[in-house]
Enzyme design. Structure first.
Site, PDB file in Angstrom:
ATOM      1  N   HIS A   1       0.773  -1.169   0.116  1.00  0.00           N
ATOM      2  CA  HIS A   1       0.034   0.008   0.099  1.00  0.00           C
ATOM      3  C   HIS A   1       1.038   1.391  -0.196  1.00  0.00           C
ATOM      4  O   HIS A   1       0.545   2.203  -0.617  1.00  0.00           O
ATOM      5  CB  HIS A   1      -0.864   0.100   1.179  1.00  0.00           C
TER       6      HIS A   1
ATOM      7  N   LYS B   1     -15.282  -8.432   3.919  1.00  0.00           N
ATOM      8  CA  LYS B   1     -14.058  -8.853   4.619  1.00  0.00           C
ATOM      9  C   LYS B   1     -14.239  -8.685   6.252  1.00  0.00           C
ATOM     10  O   LYS B   1     -15.185  -7.829   6.578  1.00  0.00           O
ATOM     11  CB  LYS B   1     -13.015  -7.927   4.147  1.00  0.00           C
TER      12      LYS B   1
ATOM     13  N   SER C   1      -2.990  -7.787   2.869  1.00  0.00           N
ATOM     14  CA  SER C   1      -3.517  -7.399   4.210  1.00  0.00           C
ATOM     15  C   SER C   1      -3.961  -8.876   4.634  1.00  0.00           C
ATOM     16  O   SER C   1      -3.648  -9.183   5.805  1.00  0.00           O
ATOM     17  CB  SER C   1      -4.600  -6.436   4.220  1.00  0.00           C
TER      18      SER C   1
ATOM     19  N   ARG D   1      -1.039  -6.453  -8.120  1.00  0.00           N
ATOM     20  CA  ARG D   1      -0.242  -7.349  -7.610  1.00  0.00           C
ATOM     21  C   ARG D   1       0.019  -8.724  -8.581  1.00  0.00           C
ATOM     22  O   ARG D   1       1.101  -9.041  -8.981  1.00  0.00           O
ATOM     23  CB  ARG D   1      -0.431  -8.069  -6.312  1.00  0.00           C
TER      24      ARG D   1
END
Length: 166
Positions: free
Chosen positions: A17, A41, A129, A91
């Site tokens: 990040h 989440k 994360s 990513r």
């Protein structure tokens, strides 16, 4: 003044990040970090804790960076902030497929805002994360994935909630 928005849950904020924040801040005059919740989440940290974490970490980046909470459609948030650009980090191929679809939907909602994709630094591409939290919950070392102070906060939270597999 060109404003960009970098949205995310940042639970916790990772070195990946931070890489996107540093690089995204170079593309715009004002970068707004939009900290949000994602109903799919389960957060380790509250919205307030995540906001404080991100504010502390971006303070050292420089430039005009603001950290703002939001709980609305991204394109409504971007409009409210006067943003012309959404900054998104990629990513892997799986990220691209999801982000490509989101960018298309967002363009349908508000064609005045462009989405810009930044590839994470090669050394940071595997960091997520979700995986950082999982590693920490099983007692693994996360220092390579998050800033030092964030690592301390994650470790403290894991000690509070209890490790898995012990």
């Amino acid at each position: 003044m060109r404003t960009g928005v970098y949205p995310g849950t940042f639970d916790p904020v990772t070195l990946g990040h931070m890489d996107i924040i540093r690089r995204g801040a170079k593309l715009v005059d004002r970068l707004v970090i939009g900290v949000t919740t994602n109903p799919s989440k389960s957060p380790m940290f509250s919205l307030e804790e995540r906001m404080a974490m991100v504010k502390r970490e971006v303070a050292e980046v420089g430039g005009e960076i603001h950290v703002v909470a939001f709980d609305s459609l991204l394109m409504d948030f971007a409009e409210r902030e006067g943003a012309k650009v959404i900054v998104r980090g990629l990513r892997a191929v799986a990220d691209f497929e999801y982000e490509y679809q989101m960018a298309g939907m967002n363009q349908q909602i508000n064609p005045r805002v462009e989405t810009v994709f930044l590839m994470a630094d090669v050394s940071l591409q595997p960091i997520a994360s979700r995986l950082v939290k999982e590693i920490a919950l099983f007692g693994g070392d996360i220092h390579k994935f998050v800033p030092a102070r964030v690592r301390d906060e994650v470790v403290a939270r894991v000690e509070k909630v209890g490790r898995k597999g012990s």
